[in-house]
Design a protein around this motif. Structure first.
Motif, PDB file in Angstrom:
ATOM      1  N   TYR A 174       0.729  -1.259  -0.088  1.00  0.00           N
ATOM      2  CA  TYR A 174       0.035  -0.017  -0.056  1.00  0.00           C
ATOM      3  C   TYR A 174       0.915   1.176   0.031  1.00  0.00           C
ATOM      4  O   TYR A 174       1.687   1.417   0.697  1.00  0.00           O
ATOM      5  CB  TYR A 174      -0.931   0.119   1.398  1.00  0.00           C
ATOM      6  N   ALA A 175       0.638   2.178  -0.800  1.00  0.00           N
ATOM      7  CA  ALA A 175       1.462   3.116  -0.828  1.00  0.00           C
ATOM      8  C   ALA A 175       0.446   4.560  -1.260  1.00  0.00           C
ATOM      9  O   ALA A 175       0.215   5.129  -2.407  1.00  0.00           O
ATOM     10  CB  ALA A 175       2.415   3.326  -2.080  1.00  0.00           C
ATOM     11  N   PRO A 176      -0.410   4.955  -0.234  1.00  0.00           N
ATOM     12  CA  PRO A 176      -1.323   6.209  -0.413  1.00  0.00           C
ATOM     13  C   PRO A 176      -0.756   7.522  -1.074  1.00  0.00           C
ATOM     14  O   PRO A 176      -1.539   8.063  -1.467  1.00  0.00           O
ATOM     15  CB  PRO A 176      -1.910   6.294   1.190  1.00  0.00           C
ATOM     16  N   GLY A 177       0.379   7.802  -0.876  1.00  0.00           N
ATOM     17  CA  GLY A 177       1.114   8.938  -1.092  1.00  0.00           C
ATOM     18  C   GLY A 177       2.012   8.713  -2.607  1.00  0.00           C
ATOM     19  O   GLY A 177       2.649   9.634  -2.819  1.00  0.00           O
ATOM     20  N   MET A 178       1.450   7.442  -3.232  1.00  0.00           N
ATOM     21  CA  MET A 178       2.469   7.300  -4.548  1.00  0.00           C
ATOM     22  C   MET A 178       2.690   8.413  -5.439  1.00  0.00           C
ATOM     23  O   MET A 178       3.441   8.409  -5.931  1.00  0.00           O
ATOM     24  CB  MET A 178       1.783   6.108  -5.222  1.00  0.00           C
ATOM     25  N   ILE A 179       1.327   9.196  -5.580  1.00  0.00           N
ATOM     26  CA  ILE A 179       1.590  10.111  -6.711  1.00  0.00           C
ATOM     27  C   ILE A 179       2.790  11.210  -6.547  1.00  0.00           C
ATOM     28  O   ILE A 179       3.078  11.627  -7.543  1.00  0.00           O
ATOM     29  CB  ILE A 179       0.179  10.910  -6.652  1.00  0.00           C
ATOM     30  N   ASP A 180       3.106  11.194  -5.208  1.00  0.00           N
ATOM     31  CA  ASP A 180       4.286  12.118  -4.974  1.00  0.00           C
ATOM     32  C   ASP A 180       5.610  11.376  -5.266  1.00  0.00           C
ATOM     33  O   ASP A 180       6.306  11.156  -4.316  1.00  0.00           O
ATOM     34  CB  ASP A 180       4.025  12.612  -3.564  1.00  0.00           C
ATOM     35  N   SER A 181       5.970  11.229  -6.247  1.00  0.00           N
ATOM     36  CA  SER A 181       7.202  10.516  -6.776  1.00  0.00           C
ATOM     37  C   SER A 181       7.116  10.662  -8.246  1.00  0.00           C
ATOM     38  O   SER A 181       6.468  11.120  -9.097  1.00  0.00           O
ATOM     39  CB  SER A 181       6.951   9.181  -6.244  1.00  0.00           C
ATOM     40  N   MET A 182       8.384  10.419  -8.779  1.00  0.00           N
ATOM     41  CA  MET A 182       8.707  10.110 -10.279  1.00  0.00           C
ATOM     42  C   MET A 182       7.555   9.129 -10.950  1.00  0.00           C
ATOM     43  O   MET A 182       7.175   9.240 -12.139  1.00  0.00           O
ATOM     44  CB  MET A 182       9.982   9.498 -10.437  1.00  0.00           C
ATOM     45  N   LEU A 183       7.377   8.071 -10.393  1.00  0.00           N
ATOM     46  CA  LEU A 183       6.005   7.018 -10.790  1.00  0.00           C
ATOM     47  C   LEU A 183       5.068   7.909 -10.905  1.00  0.00           C
ATOM     48  O   LEU A 183       4.287   7.649 -11.766  1.00  0.00           O
ATOM     49  CB  LEU A 183       6.029   5.981  -9.794  1.00  0.00           C
ATOM     50  N   GLY A 184       4.406   8.484  -9.804  1.00  0.00           N
ATOM     51  CA  GLY A 184       3.385   9.280  -9.873  1.00  0.00           C
ATOM     52  C   GLY A 184       3.459  10.278 -10.932  1.00  0.00           C
ATOM     53  O   GLY A 184       2.355  10.356 -11.634  1.00  0.00           O
ATOM     54  N   LEU A 185       4.522  11.024 -11.285  1.00  0.00           N
ATOM     55  CA  LEU A 185       4.477  12.029 -12.364  1.00  0.00           C
ATOM     56  C   LEU A 185       4.439  11.174 -13.848  1.00  0.00           C
ATOM     57  O   LEU A 185       3.582  11.757 -14.456  1.00  0.00           O
ATOM     58  CB  LEU A 185       5.937  12.628 -12.399  1.00  0.00           C
ATOM     59  N   GLN A 186       4.917  10.137 -13.970  1.00  0.00           N
ATOM     60  CA  GLN A 186       4.847   9.112 -15.046  1.00  0.00           C
ATOM     61  C   GLN A 186       3.279   8.757 -15.417  1.00  0.00           C
ATOM     62  O   GLN A 186       2.730   8.991 -16.333  1.00  0.00           O
ATOM     63  CB  GLN A 186       5.693   7.994 -15.174  1.00  0.00           C
ATOM     64  N   LEU A 187       2.710   8.677 -14.214  1.00  0.00           N
ATOM     65  CA  LEU A 187       1.196   8.266 -13.964  1.00  0.00           C
ATOM     66  C   LEU A 187       0.481   9.472 -14.544  1.00  0.00           C
ATOM     67  O   LEU A 187      -0.251   9.221 -15.615  1.00  0.00           O
ATOM     68  CB  LEU A 187       0.596   7.537 -13.010  1.00  0.00           C
ATOM     69  N   PHE A 188       0.793  10.670 -14.338  1.00  0.00           N
ATOM     70  CA  PHE A 188      -0.066  11.685 -14.253  1.00  0.00           C
ATOM     71  C   PHE A 188      -0.157  12.134 -15.946  1.00  0.00           C
ATOM     72  O   PHE A 188      -0.960  12.429 -16.618  1.00  0.00           O
ATOM     73  CB  PHE A 188       0.620  13.172 -13.488  1.00  0.00           C
ATOM     74  N   MET A 189       1.276  11.942 -16.283  1.00  0.00           N
ATOM     75  CA  MET A 189       1.382  12.362 -17.849  1.00  0.00           C
ATOM     76  C   MET A 189       0.810  11.182 -18.930  1.00  0.00           C
ATOM     77  O   MET A 189       0.325  11.509 -19.860  1.00  0.00           O
ATOM     78  CB  MET A 189       3.186  12.263 -18.241  1.00  0.00           C
ATOM     79  N   PHE A 190       0.932  10.110 -18.385  1.00  0.00           N
ATOM     80  CA  PHE A 190       0.349   9.019 -19.076  1.00  0.00           C
ATOM     81  C   PHE A 190      -1.593   9.137 -19.089  1.00  0.00           C
ATOM     82  O   PHE A 190      -1.985   9.161 -20.343  1.00  0.00           O
ATOM     83  CB  PHE A 190       0.495   7.660 -18.258  1.00  0.00           C
ATOM     84  N   THR A 191      -1.957   9.643 -17.939  1.00  0.00           N
ATOM     85  CA  THR A 191      -3.357   9.872 -18.002  1.00  0.00           C
ATOM     86  C   THR A 191      -3.783  11.319 -18.847  1.00  0.00           C
ATOM     87  O   THR A 191      -4.833  11.434 -18.931  1.00  0.00           O
ATOM     88  CB  THR A 191      -3.914   9.827 -16.638  1.00  0.00           C
ATOM     89  N   GLN A 192      -2.716  11.954 -19.493  1.00  0.00           N
ATOM     90  CA  GLN A 192      -3.242  13.216 -20.073  1.00  0.00           C
ATOM     91  C   GLN A 192      -3.868  12.788 -21.327  1.00  0.00           C
ATOM     92  O   GLN A 192      -4.479  13.294 -22.060  1.00  0.00           O
ATOM     93  CB  GLN A 192      -1.826  13.872 -20.567  1.00  0.00           C
ATOM     94  N   ASP A 193      -3.338  11.780 -21.850  1.00  0.00           N
ATOM     95  CA  ASP A 193      -4.228  11.048 -23.284  1.00  0.00           C
ATOM     96  C   ASP A 193      -4.334   9.558 -23.028  1.00  0.00           C
ATOM     97  O   ASP A 193      -4.393   9.029 -24.289  1.00  0.00           O
ATOM     98  CB  ASP A 193      -3.023  11.214 -24.174  1.00  0.00           C
ATOM     99  N   HIS A 194      -4.588   9.077 -22.070  1.00  0.00           N
ATOM    100  CA  HIS A 194      -5.157   7.630 -21.878  1.00  0.00           C
ATOM    101  C   HIS A 194      -6.108   7.930 -20.827  1.00  0.00           C
ATOM    102  O   HIS A 194      -6.047   8.549 -19.701  1.00  0.00           O
ATOM    103  CB  HIS A 194      -4.110   6.655 -21.521  1.00  0.00           C
ATOM    104  N   GLU A 195      -7.042   6.786 -20.743  1.00  0.00           N
ATOM    105  CA  GLU A 195      -8.027   6.796 -19.886  1.00  0.00           C
ATOM    106  C   GLU A 195      -7.825   5.883 -18.781  1.00  0.00           C
ATOM    107  O   GLU A 195      -7.579   4.515 -19.039  1.00  0.00           O
ATOM    108  CB  GLU A 195      -9.477   6.034 -20.412  1.00  0.00           C
ATOM    109  N   PHE A 196      -7.428   6.300 -17.738  1.00  0.00           N
ATOM    110  CA  PHE A 196      -7.019   5.338 -16.483  1.00  0.00           C
ATOM    111  C   PHE A 196      -7.065   5.918 -15.090  1.00  0.00           C
ATOM    112  O   PHE A 196      -6.422   7.191 -15.057  1.00  0.00           O
ATOM    113  CB  PHE A 196      -5.394   4.954 -16.666  1.00  0.00           C
ATOM    114  N   CYS A 197      -7.324   5.381 -14.080  1.00  0.00           N
ATOM    115  CA  CYS A 197      -7.784   6.052 -13.038  1.00  0.00           C
ATOM    116  C   CYS A 197      -7.438   5.116 -11.758  1.00  0.00           C
ATOM    117  O   CYS A 197      -7.776   3.865 -11.875  1.00  0.00           O
ATOM    118  CB  CYS A 197      -9.306   6.388 -12.964  1.00  0.00           C
ATOM    119  N   LEU A 198      -6.837   5.621 -10.809  1.00  0.00           N
ATOM    120  CA  LEU A 198      -6.536   5.012  -9.407  1.00  0.00           C
ATOM    121  C   LEU A 198      -7.526   5.412  -8.195  1.00  0.00           C
ATOM    122  O   LEU A 198      -7.715   6.662  -8.177  1.00  0.00           O
ATOM    123  CB  LEU A 198      -5.082   5.360  -9.167  1.00  0.00           C
ATOM    124  N   ASP A 199      -8.122   4.408  -7.606  1.00  0.00           N
ATOM    125  CA  ASP A 199      -9.054   4.621  -6.652  1.00  0.00           C
ATOM    126  C   ASP A 199      -8.263   4.412  -5.342  1.00  0.00           C
ATOM    127  O   ASP A 199      -8.224   3.406  -4.617  1.00  0.00           O
ATOM    128  CB  ASP A 199     -10.016   3.538  -6.720  1.00  0.00           C
TER     129      ASP A 199
END
Length: 303
Positions: A174-199
């Motif tokens: 479990y990593a509730p703060g995952m978005i605050d990382s390079m992995l989170g940054l790449q996920l953010f960039m990916f979702t700019q033109d792809h449909e994908f969501c984390l709950d």
């Protein structure tokens, strides 16, 4: 303390146990408690790691604990996930001493104390993680953070990886703060033109079930921050953890969670009355390897 030639780690730790309530005595009690909770079949071990512990050398120690069934649930930061994946993709962390951070930036180097990362390794990371995200999103458009981390672990091929091993062994991360990382940054960039969501809240359903399914819970907390709180607070509805070990360099005078003594958790029902609690003040990259080695030796001698 009596120091002799050719002492084992456990023999050294047992000598530390003679020093009362000082740091060495705490080291012994934490090692003994770690061995006890690992051996107790009724106790689920929740491991929480914050800070740069993968770059700091604990990657294989944590991986081996998961592989050997010594960890039931893990909590971590997005940074440790990122650095685990960086190494799974062939990157590394480099040692050295440098006194000019501006020059490091010009050279494409990022510094973590006296450890360094290379931008070229992160370029590989970006390429690899984008390909993995594409494959995951083709199958699922909505995942919890834990499900996403498991999917990442199933997408890499590195037996030394924490994510890979946890996925294979069925240990949730479990990593509730995952978005605050390079992995989170790449996920953010990916979702700019792809449909994908984390709950994010979806993890709480599963995590709560694990807490209530466990007869007892012991937390092993390296560092503080969000992983520490998530590991403790997830047990609040059940009255708190039954045992906890904390290794931290933070202080409690400021009221911060990271430096808060474990006893304070009792006031919030995050640790039960009568729970076994040990805090060791110091660097987890020094203390935890000794603690794990000592606990493993204790367990081996008791078998």
């Amino acid at each position: 303390m009596d120091i002799k030639d050719n002492m084992s780690v456990l023999e050294l730790v047992e000598q530390m146990g003679k020093s009362g309530v000082l740091g060495a005595g705490r080291m012994y009690r934490a090692t003994k408690l770690l061995a006890d909770v690992i051996q107790d079949e009724d106790t689920a071990v929740f491991l929480s790691i914050a800070g740069p512990l993968v770059p700091g050398g604990l990657r294989k120690i944590v991986r081996d604990m998961i592989n050997d069934g010594l960890v039931d649930v893990m909590f971590t930061s997005g940074a440790n996930l990122t650095h685990d994946l960086l190494m799974a993709f062939g990157g590394d962390h480099y040692r050295g001493i440098h006194d000019n951070d501006e020059k490091l930036c010009e050279q494409g180097m990022g510094r973590i104390a006296d450890l360094y990362t290379k931008s070229e390794d992160f370029e590989v990371f970006e390429k690899e993680i984008t390909e993995i995200l594409s494959k995951i999103s083709q199958k699922e458009k909505n995942l919890t953070i834990r499900e996403f981390i498991t999917a990442l672990g199933n997408s890499v091929d590195d037996e030394s990886s924490i994510l890979y091993t946890a996925a294979k062994k069925g240990v949730p991360i479990y990593a509730p703060g995952m978005i605050d990382s390079m992995l989170g940054l790449q996920l953010f960039m990916f979702t700019q033109d792809h449909e994908f969501c984390l709950d994010a809240s979806g993890d709480m359903h599963e995590l709560s079930d694990k807490v209530f399914e466990s007869k007892k819970v012991a937390t092993v907390i390296l560092g503080g921050g969000l992983p520490k709180h998530y590991a403790l607070a997830s047990n609040l509805l059940k009255g708190g953890v039954d045992a906890a070990i904390q290794v931290t360099m933070d202080r409690g005078e400021t009221g911060s969670l990271s430096g808060a003594p474990l006893e304070e958790a009792k006031s919030w029902a995050k640790a039960k009355a009568g729970s076994k609690l040990v805090t060791v003040v110091g660097d987890a990259t020094i203390i935890f390897p000794i603690m794990v080695a000592g606990a493993r030796e204790m367990i081996s001698k008791s078998d």
